[in-house]
Design a protein around this motif. Sequence first.
Motif, PDB file in Angstrom:
ATOM      1  N   THR A 194       0.868  -1.226   0.212  1.00 14.56           N
ATOM      2  CA  THR A 194      -0.071   0.005  -0.274  1.00 14.56           C
ATOM      3  C   THR A 194       0.915   1.271   0.030  1.00 14.56           C
ATOM      4  O   THR A 194       0.231   2.329  -0.086  1.00 14.56           O
ATOM      5  CB  THR A 194      -1.090  -0.021   1.254  1.00 14.56           C
ATOM      6  OG1 THR A 194      -0.246  -0.101   2.171  1.00 14.56           O
ATOM      7  CG2 THR A 194      -1.982  -0.970   1.034  1.00 14.56           C
ATOM      8  N   THR A 206      -7.124  -0.684   9.421  1.00  6.66           N
ATOM      9  CA  THR A 206      -7.707  -0.188   8.273  1.00  6.66           C
ATOM     10  C   THR A 206      -6.708   0.261   7.390  1.00  6.66           C
ATOM     11  O   THR A 206      -6.399   1.456   7.527  1.00  6.66           O
ATOM     12  CB  THR A 206      -8.952   0.867   8.717  1.00  6.66           C
ATOM     13  OG1 THR A 206      -9.657  -0.100   9.712  1.00  6.66           O
ATOM     14  CG2 THR A 206      -9.689   1.037   7.462  1.00  6.66           C
ATOM     15  N   ASN A 212      -4.628   2.027   4.260  1.00  7.40           N
ATOM     16  CA  ASN A 212      -4.850   3.037   3.193  1.00  7.40           C
ATOM     17  C   ASN A 212      -4.535   2.591   1.957  1.00  7.40           C
ATOM     18  O   ASN A 212      -3.225   2.121   1.836  1.00  7.40           O
ATOM     19  CB  ASN A 212      -4.043   4.267   3.761  1.00  7.40           C
ATOM     20  CG  ASN A 212      -4.274   5.334   2.648  1.00  7.40           C
ATOM     21  OD1 ASN A 212      -5.109   5.159   1.978  1.00  7.40           O
ATOM     22  ND2 ASN A 212      -3.347   6.553   2.860  1.00  7.40           N
ATOM     23  N   THR A 213      -5.630   1.903   1.402  1.00  6.05           N
ATOM     24  CA  THR A 213      -5.171   1.518   0.021  1.00  6.05           C
ATOM     25  C   THR A 213      -5.577   2.335  -1.079  1.00  6.05           C
ATOM     26  O   THR A 213      -5.666   1.835  -2.237  1.00  6.05           O
ATOM     27  CB  THR A 213      -6.120   0.343  -0.238  1.00  6.05           C
ATOM     28  OG1 THR A 213      -7.415   0.753  -0.228  1.00  6.05           O
ATOM     29  CG2 THR A 213      -5.873  -0.739   1.020  1.00  6.05           C
ATOM     30  N   SER A 214      -5.464   3.489  -1.030  1.00  4.08           N
ATOM     31  CA  SER A 214      -5.641   4.566  -2.228  1.00  4.08           C
ATOM     32  C   SER A 214      -4.581   4.346  -3.186  1.00  4.08           C
ATOM     33  O   SER A 214      -4.769   4.769  -4.412  1.00  4.08           O
ATOM     34  CB  SER A 214      -5.491   6.098  -1.625  1.00  4.08           C
ATOM     35  OG  SER A 214      -4.407   6.236  -0.953  1.00  4.08           O
TER      36      SER A 214
END
Length: 376
Positions: free
Chosen positions: A10, A37, A39-41
């Motif tokens: 990621t 959680t 951050n997969t942006s």
Amino acid sequence: MPTALITGITGQDGSYLAELLLSKGYTVYGLVRRSSTPNTSRIEHLKEKIKIVTGDLSDLSSMVTVVAESNPDEFYNLAAQSFVAESWRTPYTTASVTALGVINCLEAIRKINPKIKFYQAGSSEQFGKVQTVPQNESTPWYPRSPYGCSKVFAHEIVRNYRESYGIHASVGILFNHESERRGIEFVTRKITHGTARIKLGLQKKITLGNMDAKRDWGHSKDYVEAMWLILQQPIPGDFVVGSGEAHSVREFVKESFLALGMNISFSGEGINEKGYVDGELVLEISKEHFRPAEVDYLIADSSKAEKILGWKRKISFKELISLMTTYDYENEKMKNHTNNYINETKKEPKIKQESIPEKIQGLSYSQNSILRTFIK
């Protein structure tokens, strides 16, 4: 079809490496932490093409499960607590992931399949207070941060497993590499993002630390190619990867402003240095942004990588900064435009109020239809 496992997928490098491997026909597994959680942006556009597995680099049993599930031909360990400034605030966490996590990767390989090729992301921070200029594979370590110390341990444990168990394990000692995907907390992105906002009138100034620190900067896209090339070698080894050019933070700032048509001038020295554009203060220095132990001068001697891997950086220093600054400018402009539009649509429409005379002289109720309508 080869299979690769990427930890840190990621992040900046992980996303570019995933793109590269997919273009070469790989099946790509990416590790994300199961307790967070993520951050997969940066990999949103790849989600349909890669396989995500959850795990914990600091847990051996978790890494054994991940390696068994993905069964990779190549394992790229890019995961780390990589923000140097943060490593002084969280030294234990930094060491747990950046140093000890590497043992778990290697142990998982040794237990599941010793034929897996392993790449460890090293760092120029291992050289720290440099003993030779430029730095190559023979330069002694002198790390100056918990992050640098952790990377040195990781490097040496990779060498140990390579020599002890015959694992195809290599280290890429990558010098500073940036991109449009670099985290906003890093100084390079802080500069380009701040410059863009100043140009758009959204920010007054940037606050930085040591302007004299010199680094060897390149673009992440070029450097992930070196990672792949390292694992294609028949014999594992360690490689310094960098541009061979050193530039100061001040030069980086100057090029960023020039990319948006602004000429910044500097006055003063050290903590009193300031930067001006057309007489307006746009940059100042704060002690808060100095490291407890500075790393002043890093420059790579990549002759081994150039000779054996055939690697050479493609994107220049100026091109790198132009790409980053332009990206931030367009992104901030679009964001500001969107915010303004949303704010405008939230406003209640104004209804025009018609004034009604208090008295309509000379007319009775029965004689005036307007008066009758108003009273009703």
